[in-house]
Design a protein around this motif. Structure first.
Motif, short mmCIF file in Angstrom:
data_model
loop_
_atom_site.label_atom_id
_atom_site.label_comp_id
_atom_site.label_asym_id
_atom_site.label_seq_id
_atom_site.Cartn_x
_atom_site.Cartn_y
_atom_site.Cartn_z
N GLU A 10 -94.11 29.94 -32.16
CA GLU A 10 -93.97 28.60 -31.40
C GLU A 10 -93.12 27.62 -31.98
O GLU A 10 -92.13 26.98 -31.65
N ASP A 36 -88.30 25.03 -26.31
CA ASP A 36 -88.12 24.95 -24.69
C ASP A 36 -87.67 23.61 -24.22
O ASP A 36 -88.09 22.56 -24.78
N THR A 72 -88.12 22.10 -21.66
CA THR A 72 -88.75 21.25 -20.90
C THR A 72 -89.47 20.14 -22.02
O THR A 72 -90.16 19.17 -21.62
N LEU A 91 -84.99 27.91 -25.00
CA LEU A 91 -85.95 28.81 -24.00
C LEU A 91 -85.66 27.75 -22.78
O LEU A 91 -85.79 26.63 -22.55
N PRO A 142 -87.14 27.89 -19.31
CA PRO A 142 -88.12 28.74 -18.36
C PRO A 142 -87.74 28.62 -16.92
O PRO A 142 -86.77 28.32 -16.35
N LYS A 143 -88.63 29.36 -16.14
CA LYS A 143 -88.45 29.45 -14.71
C LYS A 143 -88.25 27.88 -14.09
O LYS A 143 -88.82 26.85 -14.59
N ARG A 154 -82.17 32.17 -24.36
CA ARG A 154 -83.05 32.70 -23.22
C ARG A 154 -83.18 31.98 -21.90
O ARG A 154 -83.78 31.09 -21.83
N GLU A 161 -84.39 32.09 -18.60
CA GLU A 161 -85.44 32.94 -17.49
C GLU A 161 -85.44 32.17 -16.01
O GLU A 161 -85.59 32.80 -15.07
N GLY A 162 -84.79 30.96 -15.96
CA GLY A 162 -84.67 30.29 -14.89
C GLY A 162 -83.19 30.15 -14.20
O GLY A 162 -82.44 31.26 -14.77
N GLY A 195 -82.67 36.84 -20.85
CA GLY A 195 -83.87 36.47 -20.13
C GLY A 195 -83.88 36.72 -18.76
O GLY A 195 -84.73 36.34 -18.09
N GLY A 212 -82.11 35.31 -16.29
CA GLY A 212 -81.78 34.25 -15.31
C GLY A 212 -80.47 34.12 -15.00
O GLY A 212 -79.60 35.13 -14.96
#
Length: 424
Positions: free
Chosen positions: A28, A33, A35, A69, A71-72, A93, A95-96, A123, A125
């Motif tokens: 972590e 991230d 977000t 990161l 994300p989606k 990475r 992913e989205g 990832g 994406g």
């Protein structure tokens, strides 16, 4: 159960939980991230600052490798330059989806990575360049820096780009410049056949570049190799639509340098404008293209399957008195097969001042069905060899320096090199 065994069992469980907690905490701690820095994946919010903040923290992480990161979600981002060097290797990475604004013009970059040693972009994406909003911008047609390249790798060493997609770039999808030891694996690049200048991957002044297991469909070259490249390896790439896999164009700009040690193998080109192409301009700029190998390539309805064009002039307004000064030599076309959309499946239009030398054809089988008859070849100012299966019939001049067996077509070596021979 024995009390000692019970105690050992519970001690082991506690140890595993503590270890998992520590590992999770470390993971972590090294994951940044976007977000958590305020990014919103609603497809509308401007996330440029949160992305830059997340990267700044990932880049300054001092306890090993770090991860930025995404994300989606769909994250709108304006022009962003991620600049190293970082404290350690970094993983971007995705992913989205990262989406470019429709009105992103007036710059030559969208997402750029500069000055890294140890970078991975993974990832699964998508980089969505929103190119459909800008391809027909009349102002941009007169300004080459008007539309941005979607993904730039500049001064990057030891990087892997794996499993990501690039959709509808405004200009090139990906550009690799002055970089080394880069591997692109399992990437997907997509744009309509009529989208202008949407080259899939453009490489210049770089070495030790590998493009593997990828699918590229664009409105321009699937892969274009510009000046100063060496040790380029392309394998298991599906190309089409587009303009094919090209070396060049070369010889237009002062400072252009040699291209060497390029291998293209196990590839399939489908309904592309060109197949395997080397293109140079008519000019006084001298350089070499040499040690090029094409092996096991399938052509499916390709207009110019094998093409050396040293009279490259896409606009049609070039000075025809200028002859290319680029020397092309030591090129092998092995096991190239399939179908040609044009009558001339093999074309070598080489320089009269610096003829192509040691151009070798082996196991060529390109079929053409049209009113003009079977497939043909066209040659000017080229020497080399042809062996095994040859369809169309070769027109290449046998090189006297090669230790080749005498063939039924060896009599064509008597033809002066300045003449054009059309073989059927």
């Amino acid at each position: 159960m024995d009390s000692k065994l019970v105690c050992m069992y519970y001690c082991f469980i506690v140890f595993i939980l503590v270890l998992a907690n520590e590992v999770g905490g470390q993971l972590e701690g090294r994951v940044f991230d976007v977000t958590n820095f305020g990014a919103v994946g609603d497809g509308k919010s401007d996330n440029t600052k949160p992305f830059r903040d997340a990267f700044a923290n990932a880049c300054s992480y001092t306890s090993g490798s770090s991860m930025m990161l995404i994300p989606k979600g769909t994250f709108m981002v304006k022009s962003a330059v991620f600049k190293g060097p970082c404290k350690g290797p970094i993983e971007f990475r995705l992913e989205g989806t990262i989406k470019a604004p429709a009105d992103l013009v007036g710059d030559d970059k969208w997402v750029a990575f500069r000055y890294f040693n140890g970078l991975s972009i993974t990832g699964g994406g998508t980089f969505d360049g929103s190119g459909e909003t800008a391809w027909h911008n009349k102002h941009c047609r007169k300004n080459s820096k008007c539309l941005p390249v979607s993904i730039r790798l500049e001064f990057v060493d030891n990087a892997v780009v794996s499993g990501i997609s690039s959709l509808n770039s405004k200009f090139f999808h990906m550009s690799i410049y002055k970089s080394s030891n880069i591997e692109l694996d399992g990437i997907t690049i997509t744009a309509p056949a009529d989208s202008p200048n949407t080259d899939g991957v453009h490489i210049s002044n770089s070495y030790n570049i590998r493009i593997l297991n990828s699918s590229i469909a664009t409105g321009d070259d699937c892969i274009s190799l510009g000046t100063g490249n060496k040790n380029i390896f392309i394998s298991k790439v599906k190309c089409g639509p587009g303009h094919g896999i090209s070396i060049g164009s070369l010889g237009k700009y002062e400072g252009d340098t040699d291209v060497s040690r390029v291998t293209v193998q196990h590839c399939t080109l489908t309904r592309t404008q060109n197949g395997l192409r080397i293109k140079t301009w008519g000019s006084d700029i001298k350089l070499k293209v040499y040690n090029i190998t094409y092996d096991d390539v399938i052509m499916d309805d390709v207009y110019n399957p094998i093409f050396i064009d040293q009279k490259y002039c896409p606009s049609g307004d070039c000075d025809k008195s200028k002859v290319s000064s680029v020397q092309i030599q030591d090129v092998w076309f092995n096991n190239v097969r399939g179908s040609s959309k044009s009558e001339y499946a093999v074309k070598f239009l080489c320089s009269s001042e610096y003829p192509c030398n040691n151009i070798n054809l082996r196991d060529i089988n390109l079929l053409y069905q049209g009113p003009e008859g079977p497939a043909k070849s066209s040659c000017s100012n080229v020497r080399g060899s042809a062996s095994a299966t040859q369809n169309p019939h070769p027109c290449i001049l046998e090189s006297s320096s090669l230790a080749c067996p005498v063939t039924s077509s060896s009599w064509i070596s008597l033809i002066p090199i300045g003449l054009v021979w059309l073989g059927q």
